[in-house]
Motif scaffolding. Structure first.
Motif, PDB file in Angstrom:
ATOM      1  N   THR A   1       1.994  -0.108  -3.073  1.00 40.36           N
ATOM      2  CA  THR A   1       3.232   0.415  -3.650  1.00 40.36           C
ATOM      3  C   THR A   1       3.066   1.055  -5.033  1.00 40.36           C
ATOM      4  O   THR A   1       3.470   2.209  -5.216  1.00 40.36           O
ATOM      5  N   PRO A   2       2.476   0.388  -6.033  1.00 46.15           N
ATOM      6  CA  PRO A   2       2.371   1.039  -7.348  1.00 46.15           C
ATOM      7  C   PRO A   2       1.452   2.261  -7.342  1.00 46.15           C
ATOM      8  O   PRO A   2       1.691   3.226  -8.075  1.00 46.15           O
ATOM      9  N   ILE A   3       0.442   2.237  -6.499  1.00 44.45           N
ATOM     10  CA  ILE A   3      -0.478   3.378  -6.404  1.00 44.45           C
ATOM     11  C   ILE A   3       0.235   4.582  -5.807  1.00 44.45           C
ATOM     12  O   ILE A   3       0.150   5.703  -6.312  1.00 44.45           O
ATOM     13  N   LEU A   4       0.984   4.343  -4.722  1.00 47.67           N
ATOM     14  CA  LEU A   4       1.677   5.435  -4.037  1.00 47.67           C
ATOM     15  C   LEU A   4       2.888   5.931  -4.811  1.00 47.67           C
ATOM     16  O   LEU A   4       3.285   7.091  -4.675  1.00 47.67           O
ATOM     17  N   LYS A   5       3.467   5.057  -5.630  1.00 47.32           N
ATOM     18  CA  LYS A   5       4.631   5.452  -6.423  1.00 47.32           C
ATOM     19  C   LYS A   5       4.290   6.633  -7.336  1.00 47.32           C
ATOM     20  O   LYS A   5       5.106   7.524  -7.562  1.00 47.32           O
ATOM     21  N   LYS A   6       3.048   6.661  -7.835  1.00 46.33           N
ATOM     22  CA  LYS A   6       2.593   7.761  -8.696  1.00 46.33           C
ATOM     23  C   LYS A   6       2.601   9.096  -7.962  1.00 46.33           C
ATOM     24  O   LYS A   6       2.694  10.147  -8.578  1.00 46.33           O
ATOM     25  N   LEU A   7       2.504   9.046  -6.629  1.00 46.45           N
ATOM     26  CA  LEU A   7       2.536  10.261  -5.814  1.00 46.45           C
ATOM     27  C   LEU A   7       3.911  10.496  -5.193  1.00 46.45           C
ATOM     28  O   LEU A   7       4.090  11.422  -4.409  1.00 46.45           O
ATOM     29  N   ASN A   8       4.863   9.624  -5.525  1.00 45.72           N
ATOM     30  CA  ASN A   8       6.210   9.693  -4.965  1.00 45.72           C
ATOM     31  C   ASN A   8       6.190   9.577  -3.437  1.00 45.72           C
ATOM     32  O   ASN A   8       6.881  10.310  -2.733  1.00 45.72           O
ATOM     33  N   LEU A   9       5.347   8.644  -2.939  1.00 44.22           N
ATOM     34  CA  LEU A   9       5.245   8.405  -1.505  1.00 44.22           C
ATOM     35  C   LEU A   9       5.462   6.928  -1.190  1.00 44.22           C
ATOM     36  O   LEU A   9       5.053   6.064  -1.958  1.00 44.22           O
ATOM     37  N   THR A  10       6.075   6.686  -0.051  1.00 49.41           N
ATOM     38  CA  THR A  10       6.103   5.327   0.499  1.00 49.41           C
ATOM     39  C   THR A  10       4.817   5.167   1.315  1.00 49.41           C
ATOM     40  O   THR A  10       4.117   6.149   1.608  1.00 49.41           O
ATOM     41  N   TYR A  11       4.534   3.949   1.736  1.00 49.30           N
ATOM     42  CA  TYR A  11       3.339   3.740   2.548  1.00 49.30           C
ATOM     43  C   TYR A  11       3.436   4.532   3.858  1.00 49.30           C
ATOM     44  O   TYR A  11       2.465   5.166   4.275  1.00 49.30           O
ATOM     45  N   THR A  12       4.593   4.512   4.489  1.00 51.32           N
ATOM     46  CA  THR A  12       4.740   5.223   5.763  1.00 51.32           C
ATOM     47  C   THR A  12       4.563   6.731   5.567  1.00 51.32           C
ATOM     48  O   THR A  12       3.940   7.399   6.395  1.00 51.32           O
ATOM     49  N   GLN A  13       5.086   7.261   4.465  1.00 48.03           N
ATOM     50  CA  GLN A  13       4.871   8.681   4.171  1.00 48.03           C
ATOM     51  C   GLN A  13       3.386   8.968   3.928  1.00 48.03           C
ATOM     52  O   GLN A  13       2.872  10.007   4.345  1.00 48.03           O
ATOM     53  N   TYR A  14       2.705   8.038   3.287  1.00 41.80           N
ATOM     54  CA  TYR A  14       1.280   8.187   3.020  1.00 41.80           C
ATOM     55  C   TYR A  14       0.471   8.263   4.321  1.00 41.80           C
ATOM     56  O   TYR A  14      -0.391   9.133   4.472  1.00 41.80           O
ATOM     57  N   ILE A  15       0.767   7.390   5.281  1.00 40.02           N
ATOM     58  CA  ILE A  15       0.005   7.444   6.526  1.00 40.02           C
ATOM     59  C   ILE A  15       0.333   8.711   7.321  1.00 40.02           C
ATOM     60  O   ILE A  15      -0.538   9.261   7.995  1.00 40.02           O
ATOM     61  N   VAL A  16       1.570   9.201   7.208  1.00 35.90           N
ATOM     62  CA  VAL A  16       1.908  10.497   7.816  1.00 35.90           C
ATOM     63  C   VAL A  16       1.052  11.581   7.167  1.00 35.90           C
ATOM     64  O   VAL A  16       0.460  12.419   7.855  1.00 35.90           O
ATOM     65  N   MET A  17       0.962  11.546   5.838  1.00 37.85           N
ATOM     66  CA  MET A  17       0.179  12.565   5.141  1.00 37.85           C
ATOM     67  C   MET A  17      -1.298  12.496   5.526  1.00 37.85           C
ATOM     68  O   MET A  17      -1.945  13.538   5.682  1.00 37.85           O
TER      69      MET A  17
ATOM     70  N   ALA B   1      -8.454   9.283  -4.345  1.00 37.97           N
ATOM     71  CA  ALA B   1      -8.974   8.052  -4.948  1.00 37.97           C
ATOM     72  C   ALA B   1      -8.314   6.781  -4.393  1.00 37.97           C
ATOM     73  O   ALA B   1      -8.784   5.681  -4.671  1.00 37.97           O
ATOM     74  N   ILE B   2      -7.256   6.921  -3.628  1.00 35.70           N
ATOM     75  CA  ILE B   2      -6.505   5.751  -3.164  1.00 35.70           C
ATOM     76  C   ILE B   2      -7.344   4.778  -2.337  1.00 35.70           C
ATOM     77  O   ILE B   2      -7.314   3.572  -2.604  1.00 35.70           O
ATOM     78  N   PRO B   3      -8.115   5.224  -1.344  1.00 38.31           N
ATOM     79  CA  PRO B   3      -8.900   4.245  -0.569  1.00 38.31           C
ATOM     80  C   PRO B   3      -9.832   3.405  -1.449  1.00 38.31           C
ATOM     81  O   PRO B   3      -9.929   2.186  -1.255  1.00 38.31           O
ATOM     82  N   GLU B   4     -10.474   4.018  -2.409  1.00 41.43           N
ATOM     83  CA  GLU B   4     -11.364   3.256  -3.293  1.00 41.43           C
ATOM     84  C   GLU B   4     -10.578   2.291  -4.175  1.00 41.43           C
ATOM     85  O   GLU B   4     -11.003   1.153  -4.393  1.00 41.43           O
ATOM     86  N   GLN B   5      -9.416   2.720  -4.659  1.00 43.83           N
ATOM     87  CA  GLN B   5      -8.570   1.819  -5.449  1.00 43.83           C
ATOM     88  C   GLN B   5      -8.170   0.607  -4.616  1.00 43.83           C
ATOM     89  O   GLN B   5      -8.161  -0.517  -5.115  1.00 43.83           O
ATOM     90  N   MET B   6      -7.850   0.817  -3.356  1.00 41.26           N
ATOM     91  CA  MET B   6      -7.443  -0.284  -2.495  1.00 41.26           C
ATOM     92  C   MET B   6      -8.612  -1.214  -2.175  1.00 41.26           C
ATOM     93  O   MET B   6      -8.420  -2.416  -2.066  1.00 41.26           O
ATOM     94  N   ARG B   7      -9.810  -0.661  -2.056  1.00 44.33           N
ATOM     95  CA  ARG B   7     -10.983  -1.512  -1.795  1.00 44.33           C
ATOM     96  C   ARG B   7     -11.181  -2.532  -2.918  1.00 44.33           C
ATOM     97  O   ARG B   7     -11.634  -3.645  -2.678  1.00 44.33           O
ATOM     98  N   THR B   8     -10.831  -2.154  -4.130  1.00 45.24           N
ATOM     99  CA  THR B   8     -10.991  -3.085  -5.254  1.00 45.24           C
ATOM    100  C   THR B   8      -9.908  -4.155  -5.258  1.00 45.24           C
ATOM    101  O   THR B   8     -10.048  -5.168  -5.924  1.00 45.24           O
ATOM    102  N   CYS B   9      -8.837  -3.943  -4.518  1.00 43.14           N
ATOM    103  CA  CYS B   9      -7.731  -4.909  -4.443  1.00 43.14           C
ATOM    104  C   CYS B   9      -7.939  -5.966  -3.371  1.00 43.14           C
ATOM    105  O   CYS B   9      -7.233  -6.966  -3.345  1.00 43.14           O
ATOM    106  N   VAL B  10      -8.858  -5.724  -2.469  1.00 45.12           N
ATOM    107  CA  VAL B  10      -9.056  -6.612  -1.327  1.00 45.12           C
ATOM    108  C   VAL B  10     -10.401  -7.307  -1.478  1.00 45.12           C
ATOM    109  O   VAL B  10     -11.425  -6.658  -1.651  1.00 45.12           O
ATOM    110  N   THR B  11     -10.387  -8.621  -1.411  1.00 42.06           N
ATOM    111  CA  THR B  11     -11.599  -9.399  -1.691  1.00 42.06           C
ATOM    112  C   THR B  11     -12.346  -9.801  -0.428  1.00 42.06           C
ATOM    113  O   THR B  11     -12.600 -10.980  -0.191  1.00 42.06           O
TER     114      THR B  11
ATOM    115  N   ARG C   1       2.237  -4.325  -0.511  1.00 38.18           N
ATOM    116  CA  ARG C   1       2.639  -4.601  -1.893  1.00 38.18           C
ATOM    117  C   ARG C   1       1.615  -4.004  -2.875  1.00 38.18           C
ATOM    118  O   ARG C   1       1.981  -3.470  -3.910  1.00 38.18           O
ATOM    119  N   LYS C   2       0.348  -4.056  -2.518  1.00 40.77           N
ATOM    120  CA  LYS C   2      -0.698  -3.510  -3.381  1.00 40.77           C
ATOM    121  C   LYS C   2      -0.712  -1.982  -3.358  1.00 40.77           C
ATOM    122  O   LYS C   2      -1.066  -1.346  -4.344  1.00 40.77           O
TER     123      LYS C   2
END
Length: 143
Positions: free
Chosen positions: A30-46, A113-123, A27-28
């Motif tokens: 999704t909005p980040i990947l939407k900017k790249l027009n990718l789903t999470y599964t497409q992102y891990i493929v990439m 920048a996505i991994p760093e953005q996600m690090r800030t989402c996880v506590t 869920r976290k």
């Protein structure tokens, strides 16, 4: 004699917090990947394609713990987006090679920048993350 059904309580299931945490992380993303027009599964493929450039569908599936039935429509969609190409091997038509395109490679810069953005989402701390990483891969049979 009364049976004890405590093992059936949701709070006693390892699978449930894993499932719920996975959904929350996705869920976290999704909005980040939407900017790249990718789903999470497409992102891990990439991520795999950025690292390896070219591999078979079977090799990709092993790296992502996905079967070809899941990968085939996913890769078709990604090919339509211009991110990868799929070509059957001439020596063995059962083997399909997947290769990253220039457009797919260019997406890497936007995704950096996505991994760093996600690090800030996880506590959790870095140490907790490293421990969790090891435990999860142990569950996957990697250690």
């Amino acid at each position: 004699m009364e049976k004890n059904f405590d093992t059936l309580k949701l709070e006693n299931q390892l699978c449930f917090p894993l499932y719920a945490a996975s959904r929350e992380i996705l869920r976290k993303y999704t909005p980040i990947l939407k900017k790249l027009n990718l789903t999470y599964t497409q992102y891990i493929v990439m991520m795999v394609m950025w690292e390896y450039q070219k591999l078979t569908v079977g090799e990709l599936g092993k790296k992502l713990y996905l079967d070809t039935g899941t990968l085939s429509p996913l890769l078709k969609n990604m090919e339509e987006k211009g991110l990868v190409t799929r070509v059957r091997e001439t020596s063995d038509e059962r083997v399909v090679m997947v290769a990253i395109t220039e457009e797919g490679e260019a997406l890497k810069e936007k995704a950096a920048a996505i991994p760093e953005q996600m690090r800030t989402c996880v506590t959790i701390t870095k140490e907790e993350a490293e421990c969790l990483y090891k435990i999860l891969y142990k569950l996957l049979g990697e250690q």
